[in-house]
Design a protein around this motif. Structure first.
Motif, short mmCIF file in Angstrom:
data_model
loop_
_atom_site.label_atom_id
_atom_site.label_comp_id
_atom_site.label_asym_id
_atom_site.label_seq_id
_atom_site.Cartn_x
_atom_site.Cartn_y
_atom_site.Cartn_z
N GLY A 1 0.80 -1.24 0.00
CA GLY A 1 0.00 0.00 0.00
C GLY A 1 0.82 1.28 0.00
N GLY A 2 2.17 1.17 -0.17
CA GLY A 2 3.03 2.35 -0.16
C GLY A 2 3.18 3.01 -1.53
N LEU A 3 4.02 4.06 -1.55
CA LEU A 3 4.23 4.84 -2.77
C LEU A 3 5.67 4.76 -3.25
CD1 LEU A 3 2.40 8.17 -1.75
CD2 LEU A 3 1.47 6.27 -3.09
N VAL A 4 5.86 4.43 -4.53
CA VAL A 4 7.20 4.33 -5.11
C VAL A 4 7.24 5.15 -6.39
CG1 VAL A 4 8.94 2.80 -6.12
CG2 VAL A 4 7.54 1.99 -4.19
N ALA A 5 8.16 6.10 -6.48
CA ALA A 5 8.36 6.81 -7.75
C ALA A 5 9.37 6.03 -8.57
CB ALA A 5 8.86 8.23 -7.50
N THR B 1 8.67 7.76 -20.66
CA THR B 1 8.10 9.08 -20.93
C THR B 1 8.56 10.08 -19.87
OG1 THR B 1 6.10 8.46 -19.72
CG2 THR B 1 6.06 8.21 -22.12
N VAL B 2 8.05 9.90 -18.64
CA VAL B 2 8.43 10.73 -17.49
C VAL B 2 8.41 9.81 -16.27
CG1 VAL B 2 7.38 12.82 -18.50
CG2 VAL B 2 6.02 11.39 -16.94
N TYR B 3 8.89 10.29 -15.12
CA TYR B 3 8.82 9.48 -13.89
C TYR B 3 7.37 9.37 -13.42
CZ TYR B 3 13.79 8.83 -13.00
OH TYR B 3 15.09 8.41 -13.08
N GLY B 4 7.01 8.16 -12.92
CA GLY B 4 5.66 7.95 -12.40
C GLY B 4 5.68 7.83 -10.89
N LEU B 5 4.54 8.17 -10.26
CA LEU B 5 4.38 7.99 -8.82
C LEU B 5 3.43 6.81 -8.63
CD1 LEU B 5 4.53 8.63 -5.85
CD2 LEU B 5 2.92 10.49 -6.20
N GLY B 6 3.99 5.63 -8.27
CA GLY B 6 3.23 4.40 -8.32
C GLY B 6 2.64 3.95 -7.00
N ALA B 7 1.46 3.31 -7.11
CA ALA B 7 0.82 2.62 -5.98
C ALA B 7 0.03 1.46 -6.56
CB ALA B 7 -0.11 3.57 -5.24
N ASN B 8 -0.37 0.54 -5.69
CA ASN B 8 -1.18 -0.61 -6.11
C ASN B 8 -2.49 -0.11 -6.75
OD1 ASN B 8 -2.89 -2.80 -6.32
ND2 ASN B 8 -2.39 -3.64 -4.30
N GLY B 9 -2.67 -0.41 -8.01
CA GLY B 9 -3.81 0.11 -8.77
C GLY B 9 -5.13 -0.55 -8.44
N LEU B 10 -5.11 -1.59 -7.59
CA LEU B 10 -6.36 -2.25 -7.21
C LEU B 10 -6.74 -1.89 -5.77
CD1 LEU B 10 -5.78 -5.76 -8.85
CD2 LEU B 10 -6.92 -3.75 -9.81
N ASP B 11 -5.97 -0.99 -5.16
CA ASP B 11 -6.14 -0.67 -3.75
C ASP B 11 -6.54 0.81 -3.61
OD1 ASP B 11 -5.73 0.09 -1.11
OD2 ASP B 11 -3.82 -0.97 -0.89
N LYS C 1 -7.16 2.63 -1.08
CA LYS C 1 -6.47 3.40 -0.05
C LYS C 1 -5.09 3.85 -0.53
CE LYS C 1 -5.83 2.78 4.59
NZ LYS C 1 -5.60 1.86 5.71
N ALA C 2 -4.41 2.95 -1.25
CA ALA C 2 -3.09 3.29 -1.79
C ALA C 2 -3.23 4.44 -2.79
CB ALA C 2 -2.47 2.07 -2.45
N ALA C 3 -4.30 4.39 -3.60
CA ALA C 3 -4.53 5.45 -4.58
C ALA C 3 -4.73 6.80 -3.88
CB ALA C 3 -5.75 5.13 -5.44
N ALA C 4 -5.42 6.77 -2.74
CA ALA C 4 -5.65 8.01 -2.00
C ALA C 4 -4.31 8.63 -1.60
CB ALA C 4 -6.50 7.72 -0.76
N GLY C 5 -3.30 7.77 -1.32
CA GLY C 5 -1.97 8.26 -0.98
C GLY C 5 -1.35 9.05 -2.13
N ILE C 6 -1.60 8.62 -3.36
CA ILE C 6 -1.07 9.34 -4.53
C ILE C 6 -1.67 10.74 -4.58
CG2 ILE C 6 -1.17 9.48 -7.06
CD1 ILE C 6 -0.87 6.51 -7.24
N TYR C 7 -2.99 10.82 -4.43
CA TYR C 7 -3.66 12.13 -4.50
C TYR C 7 -3.11 13.07 -3.42
CZ TYR C 7 -7.01 10.37 -7.91
OH TYR C 7 -7.59 9.87 -9.05
N ALA C 8 -2.88 12.49 -2.22
CA ALA C 8 -2.39 13.32 -1.11
C ALA C 8 -0.97 13.81 -1.40
CB ALA C 8 -2.44 12.54 0.19
N ALA C 9 -0.08 12.91 -1.85
CA ALA C 9 1.32 13.29 -2.07
C ALA C 9 1.45 14.35 -3.17
CB ALA C 9 2.15 12.05 -2.42
N LYS D 1 7.54 12.67 1.00
CA LYS D 1 6.10 12.37 0.85
C LYS D 1 5.87 10.97 0.28
CE LYS D 1 4.82 17.17 0.08
NZ LYS D 1 4.33 18.16 -0.89
N ILE D 2 6.96 10.30 -0.12
CA ILE D 2 6.83 8.97 -0.73
C ILE D 2 7.82 8.01 -0.07
CG2 ILE D 2 6.01 9.88 -2.94
CD1 ILE D 2 8.80 9.62 -4.07
N ASP D 3 7.55 6.70 -0.15
CA ASP D 3 8.39 5.73 0.55
C ASP D 3 9.72 5.51 -0.16
OD1 ASP D 3 6.49 4.75 2.68
OD2 ASP D 3 5.28 4.49 0.87
N MET D 4 9.68 5.50 -1.49
CA MET D 4 10.90 5.13 -2.22
C MET D 4 10.93 5.82 -3.59
SD MET D 4 12.08 1.21 -2.90
CE MET D 4 13.65 0.80 -3.64
#
Ligand code: TXA
Ligand code: MG
Length: 348
Positions: A28-32, A37-47, A49-57, A167-170
């Motif tokens: 459920g964490g965040l990894v850039a 193309t460009v760098y992505g800010l990734g989270a589990n796409g089926l979760d 709560k994890a997605a909410a972390g992307i919006y917050a960061a 703001k992100i784990d890794m």
């Protein structure tokens, strides 16, 4: 939160950093991470709560949906109701690569990802690190560009850190992005394939494979709400206001010289984002970022966001950028410049 920064120069068959990153995604964490193309800010796409972390960061508005990154066809097929003919052709011709398809999604895709739409954007990146990460995570990875909402997308790890450190784990540093502009987005759900965001897979390339292709009217400056929710915001913006100048040869040079003179009179510090050809004809004492040669649109695309970001820590009151051609990759470059300037364009 402390962001763990790792650098991968050469991807190992079994890479401890990717294994760790995949674990973070699964829990459920965040990894850039880098993509072509460009760098992505990734989270589990089926979760959700994890997605909410992307919006917050990112500080991203919640009505702006996320795209899902998959590593193969099987993962894609699990997410969508059907794969229309258009999408099949795109997959054969351009995947993996810098293209995102809008398709009708199955119930497994949380509405926190799609902003409640019945469609989802799906992209199969070509970057080795991105692919290994998705494969090891074993889930589709939701990933917007890894910038603070509204800022230019990051094409280097340093640019990611400037916006998201703490703001992100890794963060996986895989070097500079190849293309430098975000993927082409094609809506495959209608009668006619429609480009919602131009990118490195150009209109010309799409037309060759798909026949007739439409361009979302919102892209040509018309006063219409764009179909890609994210395209309605001022975007890709540097901290200083930006003006784009269009025009040919001597007229263009004269207009730049006039703006430089005018700024000096008003005691304003200006920054220039121009081609090597134009830079030669302008005074050398202006803060100037040369985005490359007018004849090499790939190089311009690859350096554009670094150029916009390069002025953030300089004292400039206003930026002037030289427009490029709108052919091929030029359409994507001009789309980003138009949005970064809020369509503030002067024709010389
Ligand atoms: O190259 C890329 O696409 C990068 C890398 C990281 O893969 N990602 C990226 O994501 O640019 P993002 O979130 O910054 O831009 C995705 C765009 C947004 O404008 C969003 O509104 C639009 O895609 N989008 C997402 N889902 C959509 C949908 N179902 N229908 C229409 N537009 C959608
Ligand atoms: Mg973005």
């Amino acid at each position: 939160m402390k962001t763990n920064i790792v650098k991968i120069n050469k991807l190992e068959a079994v890479d401890a950093n990717i294994i760790q990153a995949a674990k973070i995604i699964r829990s459920g964490g965040l990894v850039a991470f880098p993509t072509e193309t460009v760098y992505g800010l990734g989270a589990n796409g089926l979760d959700a709560k994890a997605a909410a972390g992307i919006y917050a960061a990112k500080g991203r508005p919640s009505d702006n949906p996320l795209i899902l990154h998959v590593c193969d066809f099987a993962m894609l097929a699990d997410l969508v109701v059907e794969i229309p003919e258009t999408a099949k052709k795109i997959i054969t011709a351009f995947c993996p690569g810098p293209i995102t398809m809008i398709l009708k999604h199955k119930a497994v895709v949380p509405s926190a990802i799609t902003g409640g739409l019945d469609t989802v954007g799906i992209r199969m990146p070509d970057d080795d690190i991105a692919r290994a990460l998705i494969r090891l995570a074993g889930v589709p990875i939701a990933a917007p560009s890894a910038n603070t909402s509204g800022r230019p997308s990051p094409t280097t790890a340093a640019a990611v850190l400037a916006d998201l450190n703490g703001k992100i784990d890794m963060l996986i540093d895989g070097g500079a992005s190849t293309f430098g502009v975000e993927s082409t987005i094609v809506d495959c759900t209608g009668l006619l394939p429609t480009v919602l965001r131009p990118g490195a897979i150009t209109m010309e390339m799409l037309t060759e494979v798909l026949g007739e292709v439409a361009l979302d009217p919102a892209l040509v400056g018309a006063d219409v709400v764009p179909k890609a929710p994210g395209m309605k915001y001022r975007h890709y913006a540097p901290k200083a206001p930006l003006v784009v100048i269009k025009g040919n040869c001597t007229k263009l040079v004269d207009r730049f010289l006039a703006e430089i003179k005018d700024a000096a009179l008003q005691k304003k510090q200006i920054g220039l984002i121009v081609s090597a050809e134009l830079a030669k004809k302008l005074p050398t004492d202006c803060e100037t970022f040369i985005y490359g040669s007018q004849t090499d649109l790939s190089a311009i695309a690859a350096s554009l966001y670094e150029g916009l970001r390069s002025f953030d820590d300089k004292k400039v009151d206003v930026l002037f950028a030289e427009a490029t051609s709108e052919i091929g990759l030029g359409l994507a470059i001009m789309n980003r410049l138009n949005k970064a300037s809020g369509f503030n364009t002067i024709t010389a």
